[in-house]
Design an enzyme around this catalytic site. Structure first.
Site, PDB file in Angstrom:
ATOM      1  N   GLU A 292      -4.052  -3.012   0.878  1.00 11.68           N
ATOM      2  CA  GLU A 292      -3.747  -4.292   0.219  1.00 11.68           C
ATOM      3  C   GLU A 292      -3.964  -5.467   1.178  1.00 11.68           C
ATOM      4  O   GLU A 292      -4.456  -6.524   0.779  1.00 11.68           O
ATOM      5  CB  GLU A 292      -2.311  -4.258  -0.315  1.00 11.68           C
ATOM      6  CG  GLU A 292      -2.190  -3.276  -1.473  1.00 11.68           C
ATOM      7  CD  GLU A 292      -0.767  -3.091  -1.955  1.00 11.68           C
ATOM      8  OE1 GLU A 292       0.091  -2.699  -1.129  1.00 11.68           O
ATOM      9  OE2 GLU A 292      -0.501  -3.344  -3.137  1.00 11.68           O
TER      10      GLU A 292
ATOM     11  N   GLU B 123       0.772   5.077  -3.136  1.00 10.42           N
ATOM     12  CA  GLU B 123       2.148   4.703  -3.496  1.00 10.42           C
ATOM     13  C   GLU B 123       2.773   5.603  -4.553  1.00 10.42           C
ATOM     14  O   GLU B 123       3.964   5.914  -4.482  1.00 10.42           O
ATOM     15  CB  GLU B 123       2.197   3.246  -3.981  1.00 10.42           C
ATOM     16  CG  GLU B 123       2.132   2.218  -2.867  1.00 10.42           C
ATOM     17  CD  GLU B 123       0.717   1.843  -2.467  1.00 10.42           C
ATOM     18  OE1 GLU B 123      -0.223   2.578  -2.827  1.00 10.42           O
ATOM     19  OE2 GLU B 123       0.533   0.819  -1.786  1.00 10.42           O
TER      20      GLU B 123
END
Ligand code: 3HC
Ligand code: NAI
Length: 695
Positions: free
Chosen positions: A104, A124
């Site tokens: 990210e 995640e």
């Protein structure tokens, strides 16, 4: 405290470097350091910035140890927004693995260079959350909704070449991170390139049919789990929105997952998997060398263990009883390695080298003379095992570690039968041994610390999850298994059907129910265990006789087409058999039992209470070191749903007083079977959970 983020300049280029060992997790100090570095860059004369990391990897994600604690500013989403907002170009260099928050951060930058051999991914969902720093919004804008959603929901790691092809990165480099970044930045400067923000790219198109198909696939692959579908929702809902709106929606969904019990369970599993290999008594203890592994017995387990060792680059000498058995063992290993080639896990040329150069098969024990560690996997008989160990005592070199793969037998007795008991330990692999990740390492009374350490070193080499176990019948896993299996048989006698039990437990999240598992493993295993224990069985312990009848009828499970279920062309995965129901009914009648109804909830409650109670005894007696050790045994060896964290994590979650009251209630039917574990009683009295013992 010095910041883990440093800033240097090389002409017009700013170099921002992260050093936060071991994996450069984006903890608070890293985030604050990045914020400061970006402020300096914004105000400074440098025309372009390169963000890279030192050590073995780029950022491996958010710092997972911070989860569940009050957030410390700046947040990772803010840092990513700040990167993107820079007025001058930001280049990110990825080496090692850019995972989760790491990717990210890279997506917040304007350009990405990736070193060959590096990987990127958004794992995640394996922690019960979703990418919460823009991953579900920026990746779809960069590469398209469906490819991004596939990466997010599968949590897979994308190799460099594919990342380039998909457009996740702009270039690959064979240089070191700093040099790679400098070269790319110089090119951009020469071209006069400006910032290129993903947030300003067009919205991704939404292919409704494609999304529906993916949703169905993801739901099927992850029954019971919430994170994967919620992550997909975040990406799909954000697709038509502006980036800030999409980021808000992502944050909202992220927070719901942060609060879900599955997040806690999956993070317990993540850290448990690592912590279980750390034993205080092994700190600083040097393992013995592990170049050549001896295996005795080339059946189901010996063949699997040999294949596991070969696949990890260890050379193997395998001994069987006679030439025919040697040939059979070799053929078995060849078949296993062929399977690895077929699944793309092994190159065909590598397989040939392994079989020719790394594997010796023989009927002569003398071939074991140079082996560093020898694992016996012959028939489960004390007499046969002692004979084998006597021969090992004669041929093994001094210092060789001698291991038994016994499922139940007394490792102390085996060790005491030879002249070097300190070299002996149990290495209990699970079937199929080249696939199952659990390895119980049985620490016998006389096992030397460096021998135990060698067991853990072997596990590491084989990428297994090692759990230290004390000596008892069945060690950790099989001892507990026997008890909760009995609880299922008791429920069947009392009125439930094996099929209802299997259904209830797959609904709970087990990959298979206990009766389907028994059919897969073969009914002979349970039968032999009962035969072995019958002479020492306490008269108060109740067993159903009907499973033995099935065995006597030659119904051994899948391998004979019939066991608890019927397997044929019509139903290759099995269907209930009315004949089994009749046998059960006959036994109930003979014992004067009036059957009663069980709800699925009661089945789960009792089954889990039996598992938790025996697990508490195993921890209380020191057979397992910590509750988390039991949890890892069940996650990696017994198909316990990872998102429930393991039996003792689950026990804490539902409350130990509730478990105890289930046991007390069930004890009204059978006080002998349902004796509460002293440790469970103690924890309830003190108002504590099992986690308080994990250290
Ligand atoms: N946070 C905190 N600690 C971490 C960590 C993380 N993200 N990742 C790894 N660690 C710790 C491990 O617990 C271990 O600690 P220990 O030595 O005390 O046991 C140490 O770092 C080394 O880790 P490994 O033993 O796993 O090292 P490997 O070299 O085998 O593997 C890795 C490296 C592939 C990066 C692996 O550690 C890994 O998969 N890490 C987790 C990656 C991940 O899930 N990232 C997503 C995090 S969530 C997120 O980013 C949320 C965001 O979207 C907002
Ligand atoms: P198996 O019957 O498939 O293989 C045993 C092999 O040992 C046979 O090939 C036999 O020829 C060989 N053998 C017997 N005596 C020998 C000797 N003196 N020298 C050399 N070879 C000899 O049995 P399996 O299932 O592989 O089990 C082996 C051991 O592993 C047992 O102790 C069992 O309890 C244990 N185990 C089995 C598991 C399973 O799922 N099958 C799981 C974990 C442990």
């Amino acid at each position: 405290m010095t910041s883990p983020v440093t800033y240097e300049t090389e002409g017009e280029i700013a170099l921002i470097r992260i050093d936060n060992p071991p994996v450069n997790a984006a903890g608070q100090a890293v985030r604050a350091g990045l914020e400061q570095a970006l402020a300096r860059f914004a105000e400074g004369p440098e025309k372009i910035a390169v963000l890279y990391a030192g050590g073995r990897t780029f950022i491996a994600g958010a710092d997972i140890t911070e989860f569940g604690k009050p957030p410390q500013p700046p947040g990772l989403p803010q840092v990513c927004d700040l990167l993107e907002a820079q007025e001058k170009p930001m280049v990110c260099v990825i080496h090692g693995t850019a995972l989760g928050g790491g990717l990210e951060v890279a997506l917040g930058c304007h350009y990405r260079v990736m070193l060959q051999g590096a990987r990127v991914g958004l794992p995640e969902v394996t922690l019960g959350i979703l990418p919460g720093a823009g991953g579900t919004q920026r990746l779809p804008r960069l590469i398209g909704l469906l490819p991004a959603a596939e990466i997010i929901t599968s949590a897979r790691q994308v190799p460099a070449a594919e990342a380039l092809e998909l457009g996740i990165v702009d270039a690959l480099s064979a240089e070191e991170p700093r040099a790679a970044g400098l070269a790319f930045a110089r090119d951009l400067l020469a071209q006069g390139a400006g910032p290129r923000r993903i947030g300003e790219m067009p919205n991704p198109e939404v292919d409704a049919d494609g999304v529906a198909a993916l949703r169905e696939k993801v739901a099927r692959a992850n029954p019971g789990q919430v994170a994967q579908l919620t992550a997909l929702d975040a990406a799909v809902r954000g697709a038509p929105m502006t980036l800030p709106e999409g980021l808000n929606e992502e944050r909202r969904l992220f927070m719901t997952l942060m609060d879900s019990p599955q997040r806690g369970a999956l993070i317990h599993a993540f850290f448990g998997e690592r912590k279980v290999a750390q034993l205080p008594e092994l700190k600083g203890v040097q393992p013995r060398p592990l170049a050549q592994i001896g295996v005795i017995g080339g059946g189901t387990m010996g063949g699997g263990i040999a294949a596991a060792c070969l696949l990890s680059g260890l050379s193997v000498v395998l001994i069987e009883r006679d030439a025919e058995a040697v040939a059979r063992a070799r053929a078995g290993i060849e078949k296993t390695l062929a399977g690895s080639v077929k699944r793309g896990k092994l190159k065909a040329e590598k397989r040939d080298t392994l079989l020719v150069d790394m594997l010796v098969t023989s009927e002569d024990y003398a071939a074991l003379g140079q082996a560093d560690l020898i694992i016996e996997a012959v028939f489960e008989s004390m007499e046969v095992k002692k004979e084998v160990f006597a021969q090992l005592d004669a041929v093994a070199k001094p210092g060789a570690v001698l291991a038994t793969n016994t499922s139940y037998l007394d490792v102390n007795e085996i060790a005491a039968s030879i002249n070097r008991p300190a070299d002996v330990l149990g290495l209990h692999f699970f079937s199929p041994a080249h696939i199952m990740r659990l390895l119980e390492i049985v620490d016998a009374d006389k096992t030397a610390p460096e021998v135990l350490a060698t067991g853990f070193a072997l596990a590491k080499a084989l990428k297994k999850v090692p759990v230290r176990a004390g000596v008892c019948d069945g060690f950790i896993g099989n001892r507990i298994l026997r008890v909760f299996r009995l609880s299922a048989d008791h429920m069947v006698l009392a009125g439930a059907s094996p099929y209802q039990i299997d259904r209830a437990l797959t609904g709970f999240g087990f990959a298979m129910g206990p009766y389907a598992v028994a059919d897969l493993a073969g009914l002979d295993i349970g039968y032999m265990t009962r035969q072995r224990l019958r002479p020492i069985k306490d008269p108060r312990e109740r067993w159903g006789e009907w499973p033995d009848r099935l065995h006597e009828m030659g119904r051994l499970g899948r391998k004979t087409g019939r066991g608890y279920y019927i397997y044929d062309d019509e139903t290759p995965n099995g269907r209930p058999d009315p004949e089994v129901d009749q046998m059960i009914a006959a036994e109930r009648a003979a014992q004067g039992i009036t059957p009663r109804d069980f709800s699925d909830e009661e089945i789960i409650e009792r089954y889990m209470a039996a598992m938790i109670n025996e697990a508490a005894k195993v921890v209380g007696e020191g057979i397992a070191r910590r509750p988390l050790d039991v949890d890892m045994v069940f996650l990696f060896g017994y198909g316990f749903p990872r998102w429930r964290g393991g039996p003792l994590y689950y026990a804490d979650h539902i409350g130990l007083d509730r478990v105890l009251s289930t046991i007390q209630q069930a004890a009204q039917d059978d006080a002998w079977f349902w004796q509460p574990a002293p440790l469970l009683q103690k924890l309830v009295d003190e108002g504590r959970g099992f986690d308080s013992l994990n250290g």
